[in-house]
Scaffold this motif. Structure first.
Motif, mmCIF file in Angstrom:
data_model
loop_
_atom_site.group_PDB
_atom_site.id
_atom_site.type_symbol
_atom_site.label_atom_id
_atom_site.label_comp_id
_atom_site.label_asym_id
_atom_site.label_seq_id
_atom_site.Cartn_x
_atom_site.Cartn_y
_atom_site.Cartn_z
ATOM 1 N N ALA A 1 -9.433 5.814 -9.729
ATOM 2 C CA ALA A 1 -8.294 5.258 -10.457
ATOM 3 C C ALA A 1 -7.036 5.258 -9.595
ATOM 4 O O ALA A 1 -6.188 4.355 -9.713
ATOM 5 C CB ALA A 1 -8.057 6.068 -11.735
ATOM 6 N N HIS A 2 -6.931 6.223 -8.706
ATOM 7 C CA HIS A 2 -5.769 6.329 -7.812
ATOM 8 C C HIS A 2 -5.712 5.145 -6.845
ATOM 9 O O HIS A 2 -4.641 4.661 -6.488
ATOM 10 C CB HIS A 2 -5.863 7.677 -7.090
ATOM 11 N N TRP A 3 -6.879 4.636 -6.428
ATOM 12 C CA TRP A 3 -6.924 3.546 -5.452
ATOM 13 C C TRP A 3 -6.734 2.185 -6.096
ATOM 14 O O TRP A 3 -6.171 1.275 -5.479
ATOM 15 C CB TRP A 3 -8.237 3.591 -4.694
ATOM 16 N N ALA A 4 -7.192 2.007 -7.322
ATOM 17 C CA ALA A 4 -7.227 0.677 -7.935
ATOM 18 C C ALA A 4 -5.868 -0.030 -7.944
ATOM 19 O O ALA A 4 -5.786 -1.212 -7.568
ATOM 20 C CB ALA A 4 -7.799 0.768 -9.349
ATOM 21 N N PRO A 5 -4.756 0.618 -8.340
ATOM 22 C CA PRO A 5 -3.469 -0.091 -8.320
ATOM 23 C C PRO A 5 -3.036 -0.482 -6.905
ATOM 24 O O PRO A 5 -2.417 -1.540 -6.717
ATOM 25 C CB PRO A 5 -2.490 0.911 -8.939
ATOM 26 N N ALA A 6 -3.357 0.350 -5.924
ATOM 27 C CA ALA A 6 -2.989 0.038 -4.544
ATOM 28 C C ALA A 6 -3.781 -1.161 -4.034
ATOM 29 O O ALA A 6 -3.236 -2.044 -3.355
ATOM 30 C CB ALA A 6 -3.226 1.255 -3.649
ATOM 31 N N LYS A 7 -5.065 -1.219 -4.376
ATOM 32 C CA LYS A 7 -5.889 -2.360 -3.962
ATOM 33 C C LYS A 7 -5.382 -3.639 -4.622
ATOM 34 O O LYS A 7 -5.292 -4.692 -3.970
ATOM 35 C CB LYS A 7 -7.349 -2.104 -4.335
ATOM 36 N N ARG A 8 -5.017 -3.562 -5.903
ATOM 37 C CA ARG A 8 -4.477 -4.747 -6.573
ATOM 38 C C ARG A 8 -3.169 -5.191 -5.940
ATOM 39 O O ARG A 8 -2.948 -6.395 -5.713
ATOM 40 C CB ARG A 8 -4.258 -4.458 -8.060
ATOM 41 N N ALA A 9 -2.307 -4.238 -5.631
ATOM 42 C CA ALA A 9 -1.018 -4.580 -5.017
ATOM 43 C C ALA A 9 -1.220 -5.227 -3.652
ATOM 44 O O ALA A 9 -0.531 -6.189 -3.291
ATOM 45 C CB ALA A 9 -0.148 -3.328 -4.901
ATOM 46 N N ALA A 10 -2.168 -4.691 -2.880
ATOM 47 C CA ALA A 10 -2.441 -5.270 -1.561
ATOM 48 C C ALA A 10 -3.001 -6.679 -1.696
ATOM 49 O O ALA A 10 -2.616 -7.583 -0.935
ATOM 50 C CB ALA A 10 -3.419 -4.376 -0.795
ATOM 51 N N LEU B 1 0.820 -1.208 0.000
ATOM 52 C CA LEU B 1 0.000 0.000 0.000
ATOM 53 C C LEU B 1 0.856 1.262 0.000
ATOM 54 O O LEU B 1 0.619 2.202 -0.768
ATOM 55 C CB LEU B 1 -0.932 -0.006 1.210
ATOM 56 N N THR B 2 1.860 1.275 0.858
ATOM 57 C CA THR B 2 2.710 2.466 0.984
ATOM 58 C C THR B 2 3.471 2.740 -0.306
ATOM 59 O O THR B 2 3.494 3.876 -0.811
ATOM 60 C CB THR B 2 3.689 2.295 2.157
ATOM 61 N N ASP B 3 4.090 1.714 -0.864
ATOM 62 C CA ASP B 3 4.908 1.911 -2.069
ATOM 63 C C ASP B 3 4.049 2.328 -3.260
ATOM 64 O O ASP B 3 4.418 3.250 -4.010
ATOM 65 C CB ASP B 3 5.672 0.632 -2.403
ATOM 66 N N THR B 4 2.905 1.677 -3.451
ATOM 67 C CA THR B 4 2.079 1.981 -4.624
ATOM 68 C C THR B 4 1.532 3.403 -4.567
ATOM 69 O O THR B 4 1.589 4.141 -5.558
ATOM 70 C CB THR B 4 0.914 0.981 -4.736
ATOM 71 N N LEU B 5 1.022 3.809 -3.422
ATOM 72 C CA LEU B 5 0.446 5.138 -3.323
ATOM 73 C C LEU B 5 1.518 6.222 -3.296
ATOM 74 O O LEU B 5 1.315 7.323 -3.834
ATOM 75 C CB LEU B 5 -0.447 5.222 -2.083
ATOM 76 N N THR B 6 2.671 5.930 -2.717
ATOM 77 C CA THR B 6 3.771 6.899 -2.738
ATOM 78 C C THR B 6 4.272 7.109 -4.165
ATOM 79 O O THR B 6 4.510 8.246 -4.598
ATOM 80 C CB THR B 6 4.914 6.425 -1.830
ATOM 81 N N ASP B 7 4.398 6.032 -4.915
ATOM 82 C CA ASP B 7 4.819 6.147 -6.312
ATOM 83 C C ASP B 7 3.814 6.949 -7.131
ATOM 84 O O ASP B 7 4.180 7.582 -8.136
ATOM 85 C CB ASP B 7 4.992 4.763 -6.933
ATOM 86 N N ALA B 8 2.534 6.940 -6.728
ATOM 87 C CA ALA B 8 1.502 7.698 -7.435
ATOM 88 C C ALA B 8 1.456 9.156 -7.005
ATOM 89 O O ALA B 8 0.615 9.920 -7.501
ATOM 90 C CB ALA B 8 0.147 7.049 -7.212
ATOM 91 N N GLY B 9 2.345 9.543 -6.084
ATOM 92 C CA GLY B 9 2.391 10.923 -5.631
ATOM 93 C C GLY B 9 1.457 11.258 -4.496
ATOM 94 O O GLY B 9 1.260 12.428 -4.169
#
Length: 530
Positions: free
Chosen positions: A462-471, A421-429
């Motif tokens: 759209a900002h949440w979707a990659p983080a949810k997939r990564a989690a 969660l931390t890495d994906t959302l941090t990478d998204a700014g």
């Protein structure tokens, strides 16, 4: 009363964030106030319902009159999707692509069967609807022409057996009303999830709900003794005795089926006597690992409190374990990790278990924080969804996800999901605040419940979707289950298919084809449609 259509719960209970929390969000996460107001319900415009007049007549005949079939805008909007953060953000943005064509309100088991026959005759998909509290896409089927089957008229206590301590409840009965009816006879179900104020008995069964007092009362699926399931092909009755060796337990096929196999029309549950005493208190531990070790000790060796939950360092610091005092913990340098313990039962039993548990927790390095943290948690135990809505109003993104694993896997699972969660959302700014607690414990393992807060970004969904997939990927890789109590829906379906495996999924699809040959019930929920 209906729930807020684009938020959670009773509109009168909604409150803005305290100024200190708004400042914390701004300084820590770069959150800025939201500028575009959410549309008013009166301003929502939907395309006209596309259900054919003959189908509407058949539905009305099935449920005893036109007044129980609704195609007006408000009814359709109020039955659109569930209450996840992406659900609400889409609603607030004016996206009603998952709106039902009609809302049908049956009043009995026989009327449910009649509705299913009418829908089969007119090729209409059906979405069972209880309290509307799904947070995993459980009310967003993958088919455009569907009707919602609102079970609110089926809200009675059908039978109570004080000798066997059982009750038969209809599926549309909301949890507070169920507790009130049972309390009049001196009993409680003991099921108090965060959705308690709005969720229904049928929804608890369909999604394998787990309540905040599960350490003492058990999960909802452990409370269920029998079920009645209405399907397009007929009726399944399960449960003739408290336990049986007569073949596989078909209750387990219905529990967690999320409306994909049929509509639950009655639930027989076991009861407990109303507790004489309820006692809640707080304990502090130096670290999440230390606190988790103490939880495991109580879960495995006893005595087990009725409520047992542990917040990690971040959740304790922010104060999310005590929503009434949110943000207060950040002023403390010795916050550590907060544990809440609760005891319910007779005065004598409660005092004895509390004394023995206190000795164990002290031996494990815990320090008593007295009754105030526990009492504060009890006062605010249902307020977190309101807090989520206030965060959205303030311009923050806030969402939750949960999992469970065996005790030996808990540390690695905790680290893996936090990192994803931390890495994906941090990478998204949008660097996040990731908090976690353990709130359901077993002899062999526990659940992990994560809360994520960040800035919303340009497109919050759209900002949440990659983080949810990564989690979700992290959960499976670390040996966890894709859901402990929220369920599968459409959001978790693809990972559930991988978790269950191809042969098991093929078996479930065979069950689906036998009970619902036209795939009318909640298509795309739990199982893929193709």
């Amino acid at each position: 009363m209906d729930m807020l259509w684009n938020g959670w719960g009773d509109p009168a209970e909604a409150a803005p964030l305290p100024g200190a929390v708004t400042a914390l969000l701004r300084d820590l996460l770069g959150v800025r106030p939201r500028t575009a107001p959410a549309p008013a319900l009166a301003d929502v415009r939907l395309p006209a319902a596309t259900v054919a007049p003959a189908a509407l007549r058949a539905l009305a005949e099935a449920v005893g009159g036109d007044e129980h079939v609704r195609t007006d805008t408000e009814s359709r909007v109020r039955h659109t999707r569930g209450k996840s953060t992406p659900d609400l953000l889409r609603m607030r943005a004016g996206d009603f692509t998952d709106v039902p064509q009609a809302v049908v309100l049956p009043g009995s088991h026989d009327e449910v069967l009649a509705v299913l026959r009418a829908c089969a005759a007119h090729s209409l998909s059906v979405v069972p609807f209880g309290g509307g509290t799904s947070v995993v896409g459980g009310l967003a089927p993958q088919r455009s022409a569907f009707v919602t089957l609102d079970l609110r008229r089926m809200n009675r206590l059908l039978d109570l057996d004080p000798v066997s301590r059982t009750a038969v409840l209809q599926p549309g009965l909301r949890a507070p009303e169920a507790e009130g009816l049972l309390a009049a006879h001196g009993f409680t179900l003991g099921h108090f999830p965060q959705s308690f104020e709005w969720a229904t008995i049928g929804g608890f069964a369909a999604a394998r709900s787990s309540g905040q007092a599960s350490a003492g009362y058990g999960r909802f699926d452990e409370m269920v003794l029998a079920l009645t399931l209405a399907t397009p092909e007929g009726v399944i009755e399960t449960g003739r005795a408290p336990r049986s060796a007569a073949g596989p337990d078909l209750r387990q096929l219905v529990l967690g089926s999320e409306g994909a196999f049929g509509v639950i029309t009655s639930v027989t549950v076991r009861l407990r006597p109303l507790p004489e005493t309820r006692l809640y208190e707080g304990w502090r531990f130096r670290s999440f690992d230390d606190g988790a070790a103490a939880l495991r000790r109580l879960a495995q060796d006893g005595p087990r409190p009725t409520v047992l939950r542990l917040s990690d360092e971040t959740e304790t610091l922010i104060g999310l374990a005590q929503p009434d005092a949110i943000g207060a913990g950040r002023e403390r340098s010795d916050a550590g990790c907060l544990m809440i313990t609760g005891y319910e039962g007779t005065a004598q039993d409660t005092a004895r278990r509390r004394e023995r548990a206190a000795a164990v927790l002290t031996e494990c390095g815990g320090a008593s924080a007295g009754p105030e943290p526990g009492e504060q948690w009890a006062r605010g135990r249902y307020s977190a969804p309101y807090l989520r809505d206030a965060l959205l109003e303030a311009g923050a993104f806030a969402e939750t996800l949960e999992t469970a694993a065996f005790w030996s896997r808990i540390p690695g699972l905790y680290r893996a999901v936090r990192t994803a969660l931390t890495d994906t959302l941090t990478d998204a700014g949008t660097p996040p605040l990731v908090m976690c607690h353990i709130s359901h414990v077993y002899e062999n393992g526990a659940s992990l419940y994560f809360t994520v807060v960040s800035a919303q970004g340009e497109d919050p969904v759209a900002h949440w979707a990659p983080a949810k997939r990564a989690a979700a990927e992290a959960v499976l890789a670390a040996g966890g289950t894709i859901s402990h109590h929220h369920g599968v829906g459409t959001d978790h379906r693809d990972w559930y298919v991988r978790e269950a495996g191809p042969l098991a999924v093929s078996a479930l699809r065979a069950v689906k084809r036998r009970l619902d040959p036209d795939w009318l019930l909640n298509p795309g929920v739990l199982l893929p449609t193709d």
